[in-house]
Write a protein that holds these residues in place. Structure first.
Motif, mmCIF file in Angstrom:
data_model
loop_
_atom_site.group_PDB
_atom_site.id
_atom_site.type_symbol
_atom_site.label_atom_id
_atom_site.label_comp_id
_atom_site.label_asym_id
_atom_site.label_seq_id
_atom_site.Cartn_x
_atom_site.Cartn_y
_atom_site.Cartn_z
ATOM 1 N N HIS A 99 0.828 -1.219 0.000
ATOM 2 C CA HIS A 99 0.000 0.000 0.000
ATOM 3 C C HIS A 99 0.861 1.267 0.000
ATOM 4 C CE1 HIS A 99 -3.916 -1.830 0.208
ATOM 5 N NE2 HIS A 99 -3.628 -2.498 1.303
ATOM 6 N N THR A 100 2.051 1.181 0.615
ATOM 7 C CA THR A 100 2.909 2.382 0.662
ATOM 8 C C THR A 100 3.387 2.759 -0.751
ATOM 9 O OG1 THR A 100 4.969 1.141 1.044
ATOM 10 C CG2 THR A 100 3.729 1.826 3.002
ATOM 11 N N ILE A 101 3.577 1.746 -1.597
ATOM 12 C CA ILE A 101 3.988 1.991 -2.992
ATOM 13 C C ILE A 101 2.817 2.585 -3.769
ATOM 14 C CG2 ILE A 101 4.755 0.890 -5.139
ATOM 15 C CD1 ILE A 101 6.204 -1.219 -3.380
ATOM 16 N N ASN A 102 1.661 1.945 -3.596
ATOM 17 C CA ASN A 102 0.436 2.423 -4.243
ATOM 18 C C ASN A 102 0.162 3.884 -3.905
ATOM 19 O OD1 ASN A 102 -1.503 1.320 -5.967
ATOM 20 N ND2 ASN A 102 -1.817 -0.391 -4.564
ATOM 21 N N LEU A 103 0.303 4.209 -2.627
ATOM 22 C CA LEU A 103 0.026 5.568 -2.158
ATOM 23 C C LEU A 103 1.009 6.565 -2.743
ATOM 24 C CD1 LEU A 103 -0.794 4.522 1.467
ATOM 25 C CD2 LEU A 103 -2.319 5.933 0.092
ATOM 26 N N GLN A 104 2.293 6.172 -2.813
ATOM 27 C CA GLN A 104 3.288 7.094 -3.363
ATOM 28 C C GLN A 104 2.983 7.406 -4.825
ATOM 29 O OE1 GLN A 104 7.894 7.061 -4.454
ATOM 30 N NE2 GLN A 104 7.603 6.515 -2.299
ATOM 31 N N SER A 105 2.442 6.411 -5.555
ATOM 32 C CA SER A 105 2.103 6.653 -6.969
ATOM 33 C C SER A 105 0.980 7.686 -7.090
ATOM 34 C CB SER A 105 1.700 5.345 -7.658
ATOM 35 O OG SER A 105 0.411 4.927 -7.236
ATOM 36 N N LYS A 106 0.243 7.910 -5.973
ATOM 37 C CA LYS A 106 -0.827 8.915 -5.946
ATOM 38 C C LYS A 106 -0.372 10.169 -5.185
ATOM 39 C CE LYS A 106 -4.492 5.382 -5.941
ATOM 40 N NZ LYS A 106 -3.713 4.137 -5.960
ATOM 41 N N ASN A 107 0.950 10.290 -5.002
ATOM 42 C CA ASN A 107 1.551 11.440 -4.298
ATOM 43 C C ASN A 107 1.156 11.541 -2.826
ATOM 44 O OD1 ASN A 107 3.037 12.457 -6.523
ATOM 45 N ND2 ASN A 107 1.106 13.205 -7.386
ATOM 46 N N GLN A 108 0.892 10.383 -2.193
ATOM 47 C CA GLN A 108 0.650 10.357 -0.741
ATOM 48 C C GLN A 108 1.805 9.577 -0.115
ATOM 49 O OE1 GLN A 108 -3.554 9.695 0.564
ATOM 50 N NE2 GLN A 108 -3.895 9.288 -1.604
ATOM 51 N N MET A 109 2.538 10.236 0.789
ATOM 52 C CA MET A 109 3.741 9.612 1.326
ATOM 53 C C MET A 109 3.483 8.912 2.666
ATOM 54 S SD MET A 109 5.522 10.316 -1.223
ATOM 55 C CE MET A 109 7.233 9.924 -0.905
ATOM 56 N N PHE A 110 3.498 7.581 2.613
ATOM 57 C CA PHE A 110 3.345 6.740 3.799
ATOM 58 C C PHE A 110 4.592 5.876 3.902
ATOM 59 C CE2 PHE A 110 -0.901 8.145 3.497
ATOM 60 C CZ PHE A 110 -1.647 7.712 4.577
ATOM 61 N N GLN A 111 4.913 5.472 5.128
ATOM 62 C CA GLN A 111 6.133 4.700 5.327
ATOM 63 C C GLN A 111 5.875 3.539 6.290
ATOM 64 O OE1 GLN A 111 9.555 6.840 7.158
ATOM 65 N NE2 GLN A 111 10.601 6.411 5.227
ATOM 66 N N ALA A 112 6.387 2.361 5.919
ATOM 67 C CA ALA A 112 6.331 1.193 6.808
ATOM 68 C C ALA A 112 7.500 1.299 7.782
ATOM 69 C CB ALA A 112 6.455 -0.087 5.989
ATOM 70 N N PHE A 113 7.272 0.959 9.080
ATOM 71 C CA PHE A 113 8.382 1.097 10.027
ATOM 72 C C PHE A 113 8.635 -0.127 10.901
ATOM 73 C CE2 PHE A 113 4.656 3.088 11.958
ATOM 74 C CZ PHE A 113 4.655 2.617 13.271
ATOM 75 N N VAL A 114 7.840 -1.188 10.740
ATOM 76 C CA VAL A 114 8.187 -2.468 11.379
ATOM 77 C C VAL A 114 7.406 -3.561 10.656
ATOM 78 C CG1 VAL A 114 6.458 -2.240 13.261
ATOM 79 C CG2 VAL A 114 8.432 -3.761 13.568
ATOM 80 N N LEU A 115 8.105 -4.627 10.288
ATOM 81 C CA LEU A 115 7.511 -5.718 9.506
ATOM 82 C C LEU A 115 6.947 -6.805 10.425
ATOM 83 C CD1 LEU A 115 7.269 -6.751 6.483
ATOM 84 C CD2 LEU A 115 9.321 -8.104 6.979
ATOM 85 N N GLN A 116 5.762 -7.310 10.076
ATOM 86 C CA GLN A 116 5.166 -8.417 10.846
ATOM 87 C C GLN A 116 5.186 -9.737 10.070
ATOM 88 O OE1 GLN A 116 1.286 -7.255 12.838
ATOM 89 N NE2 GLN A 116 1.645 -5.415 11.654
ATOM 90 N N GLY A 117 5.129 -9.644 8.727
ATOM 91 C CA GLY A 117 5.068 -10.863 7.926
ATOM 92 C C GLY A 117 6.047 -10.836 6.778
ATOM 93 N N ARG A 118 6.770 -11.961 6.560
ATOM 94 C CA ARG A 118 7.750 -11.986 5.456
ATOM 95 C C ARG A 118 7.256 -12.796 4.263
ATOM 96 N NH1 ARG A 118 12.578 -15.861 7.580
ATOM 97 N NH2 ARG A 118 11.307 -17.422 8.639
ATOM 98 N N ALA A 119 5.976 -13.125 4.267
ATOM 99 C CA ALA A 119 5.310 -13.732 3.105
ATOM 100 C C ALA A 119 3.845 -13.328 3.182
ATOM 101 C CB ALA A 119 5.458 -15.253 3.124
ATOM 102 N N PRO A 120 3.170 -13.138 2.025
ATOM 103 C CA PRO A 120 1.801 -12.614 2.047
ATOM 104 C C PRO A 120 0.757 -13.513 2.712
ATOM 105 C CG PRO A 120 2.810 -12.254 -0.088
ATOM 106 C CD PRO A 120 3.732 -13.156 0.669
#
Length: 349
Positions: A99-120
């Motif tokens: 979602h952070t990539i999707n949002l950046q493509s719409k000029n909304q800057m969000f950032q992930a700061f801690v990972l919970q899952g390493r596979a979908p």
């Protein structure tokens, strides 16, 4: 409610390790006053294993241990949880990294700061009742596909599978069914022809013969097969300005999640059953545990998001979404490992 456990050797060792960490990292221990102690956190489908680290962190009181009061609002899917933050009713999302990539493509800057899952941890299956003669993905043209919520990571996974078979999202109908009992009912009653969803739902349908799995990212190997690389999944992410204004609060959130991940590294199935709310079991304890064993290696170990994983996510999104131009995305702004690294040091995760 936080369950009470008798103090075990592991708990005692964990407490000792935390004490040692506090001595070894005095600057970390005194990380500064929390800018915000009350946090509104939005999640889409909290009962799914996808968000197990969040549930464990909450149930064991690790947010409270960091001085936080976290109010969790559960939505039907990740896209809805994201809307809550964009709309201002929540501060942080527990949701899919892409979602952070999707949002950046719409000029909304969000950032992930801690990972919970390493596979979908998402599986895509077709209904054996509605599609008994299924041969290939092309057979899904014109069919109804259940996803947790339109626009969520379950929808993204379905889009990827369809695009590889030459189908567009517009060739099917996507229907939001949530991630628990409603999803089971939608598939079993024949309201949908196929479903892209998380566990425990997909394992329950698979073991009862209700679905035939056609694409599976519940394991690290399956994820490599589908995405061609590591694919980060659930994480905590927030608007970049929130992270910049509340660094100590974000550090506390990352600490709590990494503490939960550390507990999960040695937790047995019995520990999980005792800790999660009863309704998460969907009435079948055995199948819930079978699902846990299937997704166990998909749970992050230390909260750190791999650089290669961010590249995989961008590649996957750009492959089926023409609005995402890979050369226009600055991946370094979609995540930071600064908080997770400190939390990893603190808890020796």
């Amino acid at each position: 409610m936080t369950p009470s456990f008798p103090i075990s050797r592991r708990t005692f060792a964990g407490a000792a390790a935390c004490g040692a960490a506090a001595l070894a990292f005095p600057a970390l221990h005194a990380q500064g006053k929390l800018e915000k102690t009350k946090i509104a956190l939005a999640v889409g489908g909290k009962a799914a294993f996808y968000y197990l680290p969040l549930t464990i962190t909450e149930q064991l009181g690790y947010f409270k241990a960091e001085g936080l009061e976290v109010e969790i609002s559960d939505f039907a899917g990740g896209a809805r949880a994201l809307q809550a933050v964009v709309g201002g009713s929540a501060d942080v999302v527990s949701g899919a990294y892409e979602h952070t990539i999707n949002l950046q493509s719409k000029n909304q800057m969000f950032q992930a700061f801690v990972l919970q899952g390493r596979a979908p941890q998402i599986a895509f299956g077709v209904s054996t009742k509605n599609m008994p003669n299924y041969k290939s993905v092309a057979d899904l043209r014109g069919k109804k596909i259940g996803v947790s919520a339109p626009g969520s990571s379950t929808n993204m996974m379905a889009n990827l599978v369809l695009s590889r078979a030459g189908l567009k999202a517009s060739d099917v109908s996507f229907i939001g069914v949530g991630t628990s009992a409603g999803a089971l009912a939608a598939l079993r009653s024949g309201q949908i022809d196929a479903m892209s969803n998380t566990d425990p739902v997909m394992t329950m349908l698979e073991q009862k013969g209700d679905v035939k799995i056609i694409s599976d990212t519940r394991t690290l190997k399956g994820t490599m097969d589908v995405f061609g690389g590591p694919m980060p999944a659930a994480c905590l992410y927030a608007p970049m300005d929130f992270i910049q204004k509340n660094p100590n609060t974000c550090q506390a959130l990352a600490n709590a999640i990494v503490h939960g991940l550390k507990w999960l590294q040695t937790a047995g199935p019995g520990d999980i059953i005792k800790t999660v709310p009863e309704n998460y079991l969907l009435g079948d304890r055995g199948l819930y545990l079978a699902s846990f064993n299937k997704v166990r290696d998909a749970i992050a170990l230390d909260g750190i998001l791999p650089e290669e994983g961010a590249k995989t996510a961008l590649r996957a999104l750009a492959s089926f979404d023409p609005s995402i131009k890979a050369d226009k995305i600055d991946l370094s702004k979609t995540y930071t490992n600064e908080f997770a690294r400190r939390a990893k040091d603190k808890f020796k995760a």
